[in-house]
Design a protein around this motif. Sequence first.
Motif, PDB file in Angstrom:
ATOM      1  N   LYS A 187     150.599  36.973  25.232  1.00 39.73           N
ATOM      2  CA  LYS A 187     151.240  36.617  23.969  1.00 39.73           C
ATOM      3  C   LYS A 187     150.896  35.175  23.604  1.00 39.73           C
ATOM      4  N   SER A 188     151.189  34.226  24.488  1.00 41.34           N
ATOM      5  CA  SER A 188     150.873  32.818  24.215  1.00 41.34           C
ATOM      6  C   SER A 188     150.928  32.026  25.510  1.00 41.34           C
ATOM      7  N   GLY A 189     150.503  30.787  25.413  1.00 41.80           N
ATOM      8  CA  GLY A 189     150.539  29.899  26.572  1.00 41.80           C
ATOM      9  C   GLY A 189     150.825  28.483  26.130  1.00 41.80           C
ATOM     10  N   PHE A 190     151.048  27.630  27.112  1.00 44.34           N
ATOM     11  CA  PHE A 190     151.263  26.217  26.817  1.00 44.34           C
ATOM     12  C   PHE A 190     150.840  25.393  28.025  1.00 44.34           C
ATOM     13  N   PHE A 191     150.521  24.137  27.781  1.00 49.67           N
ATOM     14  CA  PHE A 191     150.228  23.203  28.863  1.00 49.67           C
ATOM     15  C   PHE A 191     150.485  21.791  28.368  1.00 49.67           C
ATOM     16  N   GLY A 192     150.666  20.890  29.304  1.00 45.76           N
ATOM     17  CA  GLY A 192     150.914  19.499  28.949  1.00 45.76           C
ATOM     18  C   GLY A 192     150.587  18.585  30.110  1.00 45.76           C
ATOM     19  N   PHE A 193     150.540  17.313  29.821  1.00 46.32           N
ATOM     20  CA  PHE A 193     150.142  16.275  30.770  1.00 46.32           C
ATOM     21  C   PHE A 193     151.273  15.278  30.960  1.00 46.32           C
ATOM     22  N   MET A 194     151.444  14.816  32.188  1.00 47.34           N
ATOM     23  CA  MET A 194     152.368  13.717  32.482  1.00 47.34           C
ATOM     24  C   MET A 194     151.710  12.795  33.484  1.00 47.34           C
ATOM     25  N   ASP A 195     151.823  11.512  33.250  1.00 46.07           N
ATOM     26  CA  ASP A 195     151.303  10.536  34.200  1.00 46.07           C
ATOM     27  C   ASP A 195     152.455  10.064  35.070  1.00 46.07           C
ATOM     28  N   ASP A 196     152.159   9.725  36.311  1.00 43.32           N
ATOM     29  CA  ASP A 196     153.145   9.159  37.224  1.00 43.32           C
ATOM     30  C   ASP A 196     154.337  10.099  37.418  1.00 43.32           C
ATOM     31  N   ALA A 197     154.055  11.339  37.790  1.00 41.15           N
ATOM     32  CA  ALA A 197     155.115  12.330  37.959  1.00 41.15           C
ATOM     33  C   ALA A 197     154.980  13.019  39.313  1.00 41.15           C
ATOM     34  N   CYS A 198     156.113  13.401  39.881  1.00 47.49           N
ATOM     35  CA  CYS A 198     156.097  14.165  41.133  1.00 47.49           C
ATOM     36  C   CYS A 198     156.153  15.652  40.798  1.00 47.49           C
ATOM     37  N   ILE A 199     155.879  16.487  41.782  1.00 48.78           N
ATOM     38  CA  ILE A 199     155.779  17.925  41.541  1.00 48.78           C
ATOM     39  C   ILE A 199     157.093  18.522  41.036  1.00 48.78           C
ATOM     40  N   LEU A 200     158.240  18.092  41.570  1.00 42.64           N
ATOM     41  CA  LEU A 200     159.514  18.643  41.108  1.00 42.64           C
ATOM     42  C   LEU A 200     159.736  18.331  39.631  1.00 42.64           C
TER      43      LEU A 200
END
Length: 197
Positions: free
Chosen positions: A69-82
Amino acid sequence: MVLSITAMASDIERGFGTSEGVFVRGLHLVRWTPALHNCVVLNVDGSVMGVSSRGGFGGCTRSDQGQWKSGFFGFMDDACILHLELQALFHGLTVVWEQGYKRVDCQSDSLTAVTLVESVSPSTHLYASLIWDIKDLLGRAWTVNLHHTLKEGNACADFLAKHGASQGDVLVVIEDLIPRLGLLLLADASGFSSLRM
């Protein structure tokens, strides 16, 4: 192929047998889990690139039969996995709410993130504000079933999370498949995602 591997594992187990005190692990097919009828499936994931703090989150929605149906993605700098796993939950739920879905089966391979959202979170938690935002989304006028899935059954969301980490956009929602994602969808639909011993 999977059936022949499963049969071979059964033959080996029968041939060698098991004795008291010996634990033999079973062979399990791990795959994407379809939802109840008339329910959209939302898979979400977070990803950190190597030893850097560069990370991404992503996910996708499919019909109860596995159609894209659809998807999404995004970026974060300086982030932990949780933090990335929680961001994936928040953005994924926001996207499907805005798309008008009223019955959602949300799957995350982060047991920690699912547990934090489903439990009463302490207000002192580092991500308390984000957790409460997710809880607020879950409390809206719709039905959302949130649960943990194995990472082997979450390949499409993992792919999109890694894709998010490799680019620089805060959030991108896509309607069309990006290259290589189609193969993962086919593997998910056929049940040949991964074998776990």
